[in-house]
Design a protein around this motif. Structure first.
Motif, short mmCIF file in Angstrom:
data_model
loop_
_atom_site.label_atom_id
_atom_site.label_comp_id
_atom_site.label_asym_id
_atom_site.label_seq_id
_atom_site.Cartn_x
_atom_site.Cartn_y
_atom_site.Cartn_z
N THR A 190 0.85 -1.19 0.00
CA THR A 190 0.00 0.00 0.00
C THR A 190 0.88 1.24 0.00
O THR A 190 2.03 1.21 0.45
CB THR A 190 -0.92 0.03 1.23
OG1 THR A 190 -0.11 0.02 2.43
CG2 THR A 190 -1.86 -1.16 1.24
N GLY A 196 -2.03 4.56 2.17
CA GLY A 196 -3.33 3.98 2.42
C GLY A 196 -4.01 3.39 1.21
O GLY A 196 -5.06 2.73 1.34
N ALA A 197 -3.47 3.60 0.01
CA ALA A 197 -4.07 3.07 -1.22
C ALA A 197 -3.34 1.79 -1.63
O ALA A 197 -2.11 1.69 -1.51
CB ALA A 197 -3.98 4.09 -2.34
N ARG A 198 -4.09 0.82 -2.12
CA ARG A 198 -3.49 -0.44 -2.57
C ARG A 198 -2.75 -0.24 -3.88
O ARG A 198 -3.27 0.38 -4.81
CB ARG A 198 -4.58 -1.51 -2.76
CG ARG A 198 -4.04 -2.89 -3.08
CD ARG A 198 -5.16 -3.90 -3.27
NE ARG A 198 -5.93 -3.62 -4.46
CZ ARG A 198 -5.60 -4.07 -5.68
NH1 ARG A 198 -4.51 -4.82 -5.84
NH2 ARG A 198 -6.35 -3.79 -6.72
#
Length: 275
Positions: free
Chosen positions: A175, A178-180
């Motif tokens: 990540t 916070g984003a994959r």
């Protein structure tokens, strides 16, 4: 001494006389890293052996289609190797040497290309090439000025047809803020008059081949990319059997390519690059 007296490759459609002014990029579908590992393991080889064999087969078929005759012999490939000391492990500076690998483009079968790639890679690893390269890089960067270092780079890059780099990413999902992260892709810089660079990037159990090339030399990057994917399928069936299936699912995006030139980026796939 073997590098000093190394001759140039046989002229092909990929040979460039002048520096490139425009680049075209292409990247493959996601391929299974486990499958590529198993192909190499079938002859006690490595991922790099498999990737070089795939690349050799794609080059053989591409040159045959573009030139109308079967290519005989080999083409030299520059493989960047990190020569940083242990003390520099966590530093951001980049200290890279170069090894010359003779890709068996003229070999008659895919398995023979794989065996030759393994044999030649083993010879490079066991021979004095890596420590000699480390010593040469340290001496030239400390004793010669930038102009002479650049001259040496231009001279030796003309002895090969392409450059190949294998970049290992995270083996698991990652990540960022916070984003994959769905995947990563990189493209190796083209030194001197070299017209073709190939990068293999591994991430989360899958891998992609990425190309950056001079469109005047590699006139059909989509075809060359298709041949890379076909060679992967052929080696998988020949070394692991027709009943073998990939453990990692393919992505639905497929392969793409984009073109760019100095000063502007024209998108023709997912994204345009000004490299």
């Amino acid at each position: 001494l073997s590098i000093v007296f190394l001759g140039r490759d046989k002229r092909t459609v990929l040979t460039q006389k002048s520096a490139h002014r425009a680049r075209v990029t292409w990247w493959s579908k996601k391929l299974s890293h486990e499958t590529v590992t198993n192909i190499g393991a079938s002859i006690h080889g490595t991922v790099n052996d498999t990737c070089c064999a795939i690349l050799s087969g794609a080059l053989a078929k591409y040159l045959e289609r573009m030139e109308g005759k079967r290519f005989r012999g080999h083409l030299k490939c520059i493989i960047p190797v990190s020569v940083r000391s242990k003390k520099e492990t966590y530093q951001l500076n980049n200290r890279v040497g170069a090894l010359f690998l003779k890709l068996p483009v003229g070999a008659t079968t895919p398995r023979r290309r794989l065996e030759l790639c393994k044999h030649r890679m083993d010879w490079l690893k066991l021979g004095p090439s890596v420590p000699v390269t480390m010593l040469f890089i340290r001496l030239t960067t400390k004793m010669l000025n930038n102009w002479l270092c650049n001259f040496l780079q231009q001279t030796y890059s003309q002895k090969a047809t392409l450059i190949f780099s294998n970049v290992m990413g995270s083996p698991t999902e990652a990540t960022f803020l916070g984003a994959r992260v769905g995947g990563i892709m990189g493209f190796v810089p083209l030194p001197g008059h070299m017209s073709l660079g190939v990068t293999v990037t591994t991430f989360n159990g899958s891998m992609r081949f990425g190309l950056v090339a001079d469109p005047n030399a590699l006139t059909d990057p989509a075809l060359f990319g298709q041949l890379i994917e076909e060679e992967y399928q052929i080696l998988r069936e020949e070394c692991l059997g027709k009943m073998y299936t990939d453990s990692s699912p393919r992505d639905s995006e497929g392969s793409s390519f984009s073109s760019s030139s100095a000063g502007s980026a024209a998108a023709s796939g997912h994204v345009g690059y000004d490299i």
